[in-house]
Design an enzyme around this catalytic site. Structure first.
Site, mmCIF file in Angstrom:
data_model
loop_
_atom_site.group_PDB
_atom_site.id
_atom_site.type_symbol
_atom_site.label_atom_id
_atom_site.label_comp_id
_atom_site.label_asym_id
_atom_site.label_seq_id
_atom_site.Cartn_x
_atom_site.Cartn_y
_atom_site.Cartn_z
ATOM 1 N N TYR A 54 0.834 -1.191 0.145
ATOM 2 C CA TYR A 54 0.386 0.079 0.199
ATOM 3 C C TYR A 54 0.809 1.574 -0.245
ATOM 4 C CZ TYR A 54 -4.706 -1.224 0.020
ATOM 5 O OH TYR A 54 -6.060 -1.279 0.429
ATOM 6 N N GLU A 56 -1.252 4.901 -0.144
ATOM 7 C CA GLU A 56 -1.553 6.328 -0.310
ATOM 8 C C GLU A 56 -0.477 7.486 -0.361
ATOM 9 O OE1 GLU A 56 -3.013 3.690 0.996
ATOM 10 O OE2 GLU A 56 -4.734 4.000 0.328
ATOM 11 N N ASP A 203 -8.160 12.620 -25.128
ATOM 12 C CA ASP A 203 -8.642 11.625 -24.191
ATOM 13 C C ASP A 203 -7.725 10.174 -25.407
ATOM 14 O OD1 ASP A 203 -9.181 8.667 -24.188
ATOM 15 O OD2 ASP A 203 -11.154 9.327 -23.462
ATOM 16 N N THR A 229 -5.323 5.014 -21.605
ATOM 17 C CA THR A 229 -4.866 3.804 -20.920
ATOM 18 C C THR A 229 -3.774 3.546 -20.839
ATOM 19 O OG1 THR A 229 -6.110 2.632 -23.145
ATOM 20 C CG2 THR A 229 -8.131 2.797 -20.837
ATOM 21 N N LYS A 232 -3.496 -0.638 -24.545
ATOM 22 C CA LYS A 232 -4.367 -0.752 -26.024
ATOM 23 C C LYS A 232 -3.151 -0.467 -27.160
ATOM 24 C CE LYS A 232 -8.891 1.048 -24.523
ATOM 25 N NZ LYS A 232 -9.366 1.464 -23.662
ATOM 26 N N ARG A 238 -2.688 -3.316 -17.609
ATOM 27 C CA ARG A 238 -4.508 -2.706 -17.943
ATOM 28 C C ARG A 238 -4.250 -1.364 -16.920
ATOM 29 N NH1 ARG A 238 -8.320 -6.121 -20.262
ATOM 30 N NH2 ARG A 238 -10.255 -3.713 -20.333
HETATM 31 N N1 DSN Z 1 -13.329 -0.822 -23.325
HETATM 32 C C1 DSN Z 1 -12.713 0.302 -24.558
HETATM 33 C C2 DSN Z 1 -12.598 0.320 -26.235
HETATM 34 O O1 DSN Z 1 -12.520 -0.911 -26.615
HETATM 35 O O2 DSN Z 1 -12.929 1.243 -26.890
HETATM 36 C C3 DSN Z 1 -13.035 1.309 -24.287
HETATM 37 O O3 DSN Z 1 -13.458 1.661 -22.682
#
Ligand code: DSN
Length: 429
Positions: A54, A56, A203, A229, A232, A238
């Site tokens: 932990y 914080e 984003d 994120t 991707k 993740r």
């Molecule tokens: N779940 C993501 C996507 O597949 O585009 C977006 O959050």
């Protein structure tokens, strides 16, 4: 199941499921544009002892002791994120993209009586739930308004976005998408935001790897805050990441912790450090470039098969096609493709007459297959298989025949993250 020897010993039921999922991922053509294959190094850090700690707070300002190695790990990750994207400040603690977006709004709209209007791309035309969709809390806490794409070309019409911004006079303009196959002009968004006195949130969850690899213009010079994120196109664990101008640093940090989150996931932060190092290598630039080359080849293969491809092609990692031009709904097409080993998701097309639960389109992407070293020849083949499988969706023997060809192809292109060995094909029986 040598890759999970401890789970195998302690929990054979779960180990069996993990082994089968491992095989499924290996032998399936992963065409979901938001998915990828993390490297063994990224997965090793994710599964490390950092799960146990932990912390914080932020480096050197923590609420728990024992941060001798956690602080330098978080600092290393922050430094790598700043260097890779050329950002003033990075917060590496968001648990994923949705919390990162919520934190960004909280940071950008701070005062109680401030204008709470946000303006973003509508979900059905390619936005995201957290861009103020009515079922997302972002529309409860903020007053959401949307712009769309052009009705004919399905490309962003910046003059129309500007008009919408002048109508709405938002506090924050959101740019970025989860289903948009073309480049985004962040400088143009900045100019619109400046004209209406709004802040700009970019984003880049889908395109972060393309931005890092130099295959998509970066929003960092233009946006007040950039969210993404990390799993991707960036090919990390993740997780989420926020980049911002120095003047937003304190607000962003306070919005993430203590505003919205508790203890950071140190294992994910360390894995992100690994991924950011991987993304800073020259090979990653070649990878990002190849994603786009492959996307164009995949779109061309679908067009050659008589399929309507939204916007007529792709400039990034993503291709959206109208399954009704193959006499199927999006869901029927995606289900048939899945049986044939071609994994994708049904998606609305812009101004879709069908519902989001049963839309007309199928969304595809090339990040994962490009990670396996595939190129335009393989994209052509896969495009042909997509057309064949949707057209033959009631013909199970034909779908299985395609599936075996897909598995043969996957076996010839081993994926990152499978260093411990090629899974047995028999696990899929
Ligand atoms: N779940 C993501 C996507 O597949 O585009 C977006 O959050």
């Amino acid at each position: 199941m040598s890759h999970t020897p401890f789970v195998t010993a302690k929990d054979p039921d779960l180990a069996q499921l993990l082994a089968r999922e491992n095989a499924r991922q290996f032998y399936t053509a992963k065409l979901i544009p938001s998915e990828n294959y993390a490297s063994n190094a990224v997965m090793e850090a994710t599964g490390s002892v950092l799960c146990n700690k932990y912390s914080e707070g932020y480096p050197r300002k923590r609420y728990y002791e024992g941060q001798q190695f956690i602080d330098p790990i978080e600092e290393l990750t922050i430094d790598r994120a700043k260097a890779l994207f050329g950002a003033d400040h990075a917060n590496v603690q968001p648990y994923s993209g949705s919390p990162a977006n919520l934190a960004a709004y909280v940071a950008l709209i701070k005062k109680k009586n401030e204008n709470k209007r946000i303006l973003a791309l509508s979900l059905s035309e390619g936005g995201h739930l957290t861009h103020g969709h009515k079922v997302s809390v972002t529309s409860r806490f903020f007053e959401a308004h949307h712009y769309t794409v052009d009705r004919d070309t399905h490309v962003l019409d910046y003059d129309a976005v500007r008009e919408r911004a002048l109508e709405v006079m938002p506090s924050v303009i959101v740019c970025g998408a989860t289903c948009y196959p073309r480049e985004i002009d962040f400088a143009r968004f900045r100019a619109i935001a400046d004209e209406v006195g709004a802040k700009l949130l970019a984003d880049i969850a889908h395109i972060a790897g393309l931005v890092a690899g130099g295959s998509h213009p970066s929003p960092v010079p233009y946006a007040d805050v950039v969210t993404t994120t990390t799993h991707k196109t960036l090919r990390g664990p993740r997780g989420g990441l926020i980049l911002c101008k120095q003047k937003m640093a304190r607000s962003v940090d306070r919005a993430v912790f203590p505003g919205l989150q508790g203890g950071p996931h140190n294992n994910t932060i360390a894995a992100l450090a690994v991924a950011l190092k991987e993304a800073a290598q020259p090979e990653f630039q070649a990878y990002a470039h190849q994603i786009v080359v492959n996307s164009r080849a995949l779109a061309d293969a679908l067009l050659a098969g008589g399929v309507r491809v939204i916007t007529g092609g792709s400039d990034n990692h993503l291709v959206l096609f109208d399954a009704t031009t193959l006499d199927a709904t999006g869901k029927e097409a995606a289900v048939a493709m899945d049986i044939a080993g071609l994994e994708a998701n049904a998606n609305t097309v812009p101004f879709d007459p069908r519902s989001p639960m049963d839309p007309s389109g199928v969304r595809l992407g090339t990040p994962a297959l490009t990670s396996r070293g595939m190129g335009p020849d393989e994209m052509k083949l896969i495009g042909e298989w997509i057309c064949q499988s949707v057209r033959s969706r009631s013909d199970m023997p034909e779908l299985i025949r395609i599936r075996e060809q897909v598995r043969d192809l996957m076996a010839a292109f081993p994926a990152p993250g499978f260093e411990s060995g090629v899974p047995a094909r028999s696990l899929l029986d």
